[in-house]
Write a protein that holds these residues in place. Structure first.
Motif, PDB file in Angstrom:
ATOM      1  N   MET A 128       0.945  -1.161  -0.058  1.00 25.74           N
ATOM      2  CA  MET A 128      -0.168  -0.052  -0.019  1.00 25.74           C
ATOM      3  C   MET A 128       0.779   1.241   0.085  1.00 25.74           C
ATOM      4  SD  MET A 128      -2.953   1.051   2.979  1.00 25.74           S
ATOM      5  CE  MET A 128      -3.808  -0.276   2.367  1.00 25.74           C
ATOM      6  N   SER A 129       0.628   2.278  -0.867  1.00 19.38           N
ATOM      7  CA  SER A 129       1.268   3.676  -0.768  1.00 19.38           C
ATOM      8  C   SER A 129       1.134   4.226   0.239  1.00 19.38           C
ATOM      9  CB  SER A 129       0.856   4.342  -2.003  1.00 19.38           C
ATOM     10  OG  SER A 129      -0.467   4.808  -1.930  1.00 19.38           O
ATOM     11  N   LEU A 130       2.183   4.792   0.689  1.00 21.80           N
ATOM     12  CA  LEU A 130       1.999   6.001   1.711  1.00 21.80           C
ATOM     13  C   LEU A 130       0.864   6.795   1.598  1.00 21.80           C
ATOM     14  CD1 LEU A 130       3.482   7.312   4.158  1.00 21.80           C
ATOM     15  CD2 LEU A 130       4.480   8.829   2.784  1.00 21.80           C
ATOM     16  N   TYR A 131       0.605   7.435   0.616  1.00 20.94           N
ATOM     17  CA  TYR A 131      -0.672   8.164   0.673  1.00 20.94           C
ATOM     18  C   TYR A 131      -1.922   7.588   1.068  1.00 20.94           C
ATOM     19  CZ  TYR A 131      -4.513  11.025  -1.366  1.00 20.94           C
ATOM     20  OH  TYR A 131      -5.964  11.382  -1.427  1.00 20.94           O
ATOM     21  N   ALA A 132      -2.156   6.194   0.549  1.00 19.73           N
ATOM     22  CA  ALA A 132      -3.211   5.223   0.826  1.00 19.73           C
ATOM     23  C   ALA A 132      -3.191   5.152   2.251  1.00 19.73           C
ATOM     24  CB  ALA A 132      -3.319   4.324   0.107  1.00 19.73           C
ATOM     25  N   GLU A 133      -1.932   4.786   2.896  1.00 22.10           N
ATOM     26  CA  GLU A 133      -1.961   4.526   4.424  1.00 22.10           C
ATOM     27  C   GLU A 133      -2.223   5.649   5.290  1.00 22.10           C
ATOM     28  OE1 GLU A 133      -1.379   1.747   7.546  1.00 22.10           O
ATOM     29  OE2 GLU A 133      -1.701   1.611   5.190  1.00 22.10           O
ATOM     30  N   LEU A 134      -1.705   6.745   4.768  1.00 25.71           N
ATOM     31  CA  LEU A 134      -2.110   8.240   5.495  1.00 25.71           C
ATOM     32  C   LEU A 134      -3.478   8.354   5.445  1.00 25.71           C
ATOM     33  CD1 LEU A 134       0.737  10.428   4.394  1.00 25.71           C
ATOM     34  CD2 LEU A 134       0.367   9.639   6.655  1.00 25.71           C
ATOM     35  N   LYS A 135      -4.340   8.051   4.189  1.00 22.14           N
ATOM     36  CA  LYS A 135      -5.848   8.243   4.207  1.00 22.14           C
ATOM     37  C   LYS A 135      -6.500   7.246   5.138  1.00 22.14           C
ATOM     38  CE  LYS A 135      -9.184   8.684   0.455  1.00 22.14           C
ATOM     39  NZ  LYS A 135      -9.763   8.518  -0.821  1.00 22.14           N
ATOM     40  N   ARG A 136      -6.064   5.966   5.036  1.00 23.04           N
ATOM     41  CA  ARG A 136      -6.622   4.953   5.788  1.00 23.04           C
ATOM     42  C   ARG A 136      -6.755   5.208   7.405  1.00 23.04           C
ATOM     43  NH1 ARG A 136      -5.845   0.529   8.693  1.00 23.04           N
ATOM     44  NH2 ARG A 136      -3.456   1.098   8.767  1.00 23.04           N
ATOM     45  N   ARG A 137      -5.544   5.700   7.801  1.00 27.93           N
ATOM     46  CA  ARG A 137      -5.289   6.096   8.987  1.00 27.93           C
ATOM     47  C   ARG A 137      -5.966   7.393   9.563  1.00 27.93           C
ATOM     48  NH1 ARG A 137       0.534   3.503  11.273  1.00 27.93           N
ATOM     49  NH2 ARG A 137       0.609   1.928   9.799  1.00 27.93           N
ATOM     50  N   ASN A 138      -6.508   8.125   8.726  1.00 28.81           N
ATOM     51  CA  ASN A 138      -7.485   9.247   8.793  1.00 28.81           C
ATOM     52  C   ASN A 138      -6.379  10.483   9.399  1.00 28.81           C
ATOM     53  OD1 ASN A 138      -9.902   8.408   8.394  1.00 28.81           O
ATOM     54  ND2 ASN A 138     -10.031   7.307  10.328  1.00 28.81           N
ATOM     55  N   VAL A 139      -5.167  10.563   8.860  1.00 30.97           N
ATOM     56  CA  VAL A 139      -4.331  11.485   9.004  1.00 30.97           C
ATOM     57  C   VAL A 139      -4.469  12.609   8.502  1.00 30.97           C
ATOM     58  CG1 VAL A 139      -1.851  12.224   9.098  1.00 30.97           C
ATOM     59  CG2 VAL A 139      -2.157   9.817   9.414  1.00 30.97           C
ATOM     60  N   PHE A 140      -5.032  12.698   7.263  1.00 33.02           N
ATOM     61  CA  PHE A 140      -5.336  13.925   6.592  1.00 33.02           C
ATOM     62  C   PHE A 140      -6.692  14.484   7.321  1.00 33.02           C
ATOM     63  CE2 PHE A 140      -3.727  11.716   2.736  1.00 33.02           C
ATOM     64  CZ  PHE A 140      -2.378  12.429   2.930  1.00 33.02           C
ATOM     65  N   ARG A 141      -7.690  13.630   7.604  1.00 36.97           N
ATOM     66  CA  ARG A 141      -9.012  14.290   8.378  1.00 36.97           C
ATOM     67  C   ARG A 141      -8.494  14.828   9.638  1.00 36.97           C
ATOM     68  NH1 ARG A 141     -11.187   9.919   5.501  1.00 36.97           N
ATOM     69  NH2 ARG A 141     -12.949  10.368   4.330  1.00 36.97           N
ATOM     70  N   VAL A 142      -7.799  14.307  10.597  1.00 33.68           N
ATOM     71  CA  VAL A 142      -7.153  14.624  11.556  1.00 33.68           C
ATOM     72  C   VAL A 142      -6.492  16.218  11.610  1.00 33.68           C
ATOM     73  CG1 VAL A 142      -5.713  14.342  13.765  1.00 33.68           C
ATOM     74  CG2 VAL A 142      -6.898  12.455  12.828  1.00 33.68           C
ATOM     75  N   ALA A 143      -5.500  16.282  10.617  1.00 36.57           N
ATOM     76  CA  ALA A 143      -5.120  17.305  10.249  1.00 36.57           C
ATOM     77  C   ALA A 143      -5.852  18.484   9.982  1.00 36.57           C
ATOM     78  CB  ALA A 143      -4.001  17.256   9.051  1.00 36.57           C
ATOM     79  N   LEU A 144      -7.007  18.310   9.117  1.00 37.01           N
ATOM     80  CA  LEU A 144      -7.847  19.297   8.704  1.00 37.01           C
ATOM     81  C   LEU A 144      -8.657  19.536   9.887  1.00 37.01           C
ATOM     82  CD1 LEU A 144      -9.052  21.076   6.461  1.00 37.01           C
ATOM     83  CD2 LEU A 144     -10.717  18.940   5.819  1.00 37.01           C
ATOM     84  N   ALA A 145      -9.034  18.823  10.674  1.00 40.94           N
ATOM     85  CA  ALA A 145     -10.003  19.238  11.871  1.00 40.94           C
ATOM     86  C   ALA A 145      -9.124  19.825  12.973  1.00 40.94           C
ATOM     87  CB  ALA A 145     -10.519  17.834  12.489  1.00 40.94           C
ATOM     88  N   TYR A 146      -8.047  19.396  13.208  1.00 38.10           N
ATOM     89  CA  TYR A 146      -7.121  20.288  13.738  1.00 38.10           C
ATOM     90  C   TYR A 146      -6.901  21.705  13.507  1.00 38.10           C
ATOM     91  CZ  TYR A 146      -3.356  21.001  17.460  1.00 38.10           C
ATOM     92  OH  TYR A 146      -2.545  21.937  18.233  1.00 38.10           O
ATOM     93  N   LEU A 147      -6.508  21.717  12.224  1.00 39.69           N
ATOM     94  CA  LEU A 147      -6.047  23.149  11.707  1.00 39.69           C
ATOM     95  C   LEU A 147      -7.425  24.123  11.890  1.00 39.69           C
ATOM     96  CD1 LEU A 147      -4.271  22.362   8.774  1.00 39.69           C
ATOM     97  CD2 LEU A 147      -3.251  23.410  10.757  1.00 39.69           C
ATOM     98  N   VAL A 148      -8.605  23.600  11.646  1.00 35.72           N
ATOM     99  CA  VAL A 148      -9.890  24.395  11.727  1.00 35.72           C
ATOM    100  C   VAL A 148     -10.086  24.936  13.120  1.00 35.72           C
ATOM    101  CG1 VAL A 148     -12.092  24.714  11.411  1.00 35.72           C
ATOM    102  CG2 VAL A 148     -10.765  23.342   9.713  1.00 35.72           C
ATOM    103  N   LEU A 149      -9.818  23.772  14.030  1.00 30.75           N
ATOM    104  CA  LEU A 149      -9.948  24.178  15.562  1.00 30.75           C
ATOM    105  C   LEU A 149      -9.055  25.327  15.970  1.00 30.75           C
ATOM    106  CD1 LEU A 149     -11.404  23.530  18.163  1.00 30.75           C
ATOM    107  CD2 LEU A 149      -9.649  21.588  18.446  1.00 30.75           C
ATOM    108  N   ALA A 150      -7.885  25.121  15.691  1.00 36.23           N
ATOM    109  CA  ALA A 150      -6.766  25.759  16.041  1.00 36.23           C
ATOM    110  C   ALA A 150      -6.950  27.271  15.579  1.00 36.23           C
ATOM    111  CB  ALA A 150      -5.236  25.622  15.500  1.00 36.23           C
ATOM    112  N   TRP A 151      -7.219  27.430  14.554  1.00 39.66           N
ATOM    113  CA  TRP A 151      -7.868  28.716  13.757  1.00 39.66           C
ATOM    114  C   TRP A 151      -8.935  29.403  14.421  1.00 39.66           C
ATOM    115  CZ3 TRP A 151     -12.204  31.042  11.957  1.00 39.66           C
ATOM    116  CH2 TRP A 151     -11.811  32.456  11.302  1.00 39.66           C
ATOM    117  N   LEU A 152      -9.988  28.502  14.876  1.00 36.55           N
ATOM    118  CA  LEU A 152     -11.021  28.904  15.690  1.00 36.55           C
ATOM    119  C   LEU A 152     -10.691  29.615  17.019  1.00 36.55           C
ATOM    120  CD1 LEU A 152     -14.035  29.107  15.587  1.00 36.55           C
ATOM    121  CD2 LEU A 152     -14.361  26.901  16.459  1.00 36.55           C
TER     122      LEU A 152
END
Length: 351
Positions: free
Chosen positions: A1-25
């Motif tokens: 499995m590629s690194l991108y697919a693994e990052l997506k499977r482990r929800n790393v991208f979603r956590v990053a987005l949620a964290y950035l929005v929360l931090a900005w807020l």
């Protein structure tokens, strides 16, 4: 499995987005609330640094761990058929949507809160309050020695405190005014941000025992000068200069913005006529405003020297008490010891 697919499977991208929005807020909310409580500028810096460090921790955490019905487990310990990463992804999507809605709400509020005032209108601190309002911006240090900034900042703070005692005049808190230090904003934009009728700004150039102070009062409605003056004196005349500036500003505000005339408004006093005690006080206040673990004992030392030179210098005694309280709050000194050191100071003020 590629690194991108693994990052997506482990929800790393979603956590990053949620964290950035929360931090900005959180930063936006803090930018509104901190000035309300006159919090020092370093509080916001600490918050931003903490959120930046937390972002890295959140990404590492989302990569290493997976949320399961039995709690958090390392990702490699969860069997593929037992993984609920897809369910967690849906929950994170909902969280991101909610945070985005809140962020839009906060952004809308802050936008209209600081909406530009139409040309020709007068910004006021309160639409129902007819009193003139003033922001005293930090005077620019024009000295060859950068260290003299403590002197220009201290002069600004002294003028602010003197003008704050003028009856019928609203003066913006130090924290709000100093937050705009070294900005290139137009005076009218600054006045709109601080919601004031007028702005006092200036510069200080100190060379040995001589000081040149330039001060100018600017009408926030059109950016024109209401009053300006330059002073070229010795440090022994500093207190007279401060009295003249504060009195002139108070009189001009009363005349220009309220259309009133007559007697000169009464302004506050510096509290000492000992130039060495005053210089020690300014150096102590510089350290207090830094509010670091190392700066507070230095502030205490300087302020003790100021009080020793002029025992009746109430502002220095109050600042010394403030230094003790901040040392207790930051852990430099225990609360009982800080209280014991501060009691004689308060007692002397009440005598």
């Amino acid at each position: 499995m590629s690194l991108y697919a693994e990052l997506k499977r482990r929800n790393v991208f979603r956590v990053a987005l949620a964290y950035l929005v929360l931090a900005w807020l959180l930063v936006q909310v803090a930018s509104v609330l901190l000035p309300t409580f006159d919090a020092p500028a370093w509080v916001m810096r600490v918050l931003v640094l903490a959120l930046a460090a937390g972002f890295v921790v959140a990404l590492v955490f989302s990569w290493v761990y997976e949320l399961t019905p039995q709690g958090l487990k390392r990702d490699h310990e969860v069997a593929p058929d037992a993984s609920i990463a897809h369910q967690t992804a849906k929950k994170l999507d909902v969280a991101v949507i909610v945070l985005l809605v809140l962020a839009i709400g906060v952004a809308t509020y802050t936008h209209f809160r600081a909406a530009p005032v139409a040309p020709g209108t007068r910004p006021t601190a309160d639409a129902t309050d007819a009193r003139p309002s003033l922001a005293v911006l930090p005077f620019v240090n024009m000295s060859a020695v950068a260290e003299n900034e403590y002197f220009s900042d201290g002069l600004t703070e002294t003028l602010l405190n003197m003008l704050a005692k003028v009856e019928g005049l609203q003066v913006t808190a130090r924290t709000s005014a100093f937050a705009l230090q070294r900005t290139n904003k137009d005076i009218r934009e600054i006045a709109t941000t601080l919601n004031v009728n007028a702005v006092l700004e200036g510069s200080v150039q100190r060379a040995g025992q001589r000081v040149r102070i330039t001060a100018q009062l600017i009408d926030a409605r059109d950016g024109n000068h209401l009053w300006s003056q330059s002073y070229d004196r010795t440090l022994d005349d500093l207190f007279t200069i401060q009295d003249e500036i504060a009195a002139a500003v108070a009189k001009e505000l009363t005349r220009s913005l309220l259309g009133a005339g007559g007697a000169l408004p009464t302004v506050g006093e510096v509290g000492t006529h000992d130039s060495e005690a005053y210089d020690l006080y300014l150096r102590g206040m510089e350290q207090i405003n830094l509010s670091s673990y190392a700066a507070l004992p230095e502030a205490e030392r300087r302020l003790k020297q100021a009080v020793a030179r002029d025992p009746g210098f109430a502002d220095a005694r109050i600042a010394l008490r403030r230094a003790h309280l901040q040392m207790a709050n930051t852990g430099v000194r225990g609360h009982p010891e800080a209280a014991a050191r501060g009691s004689p100071i308060l007692g002397a003020l009440l005598e």
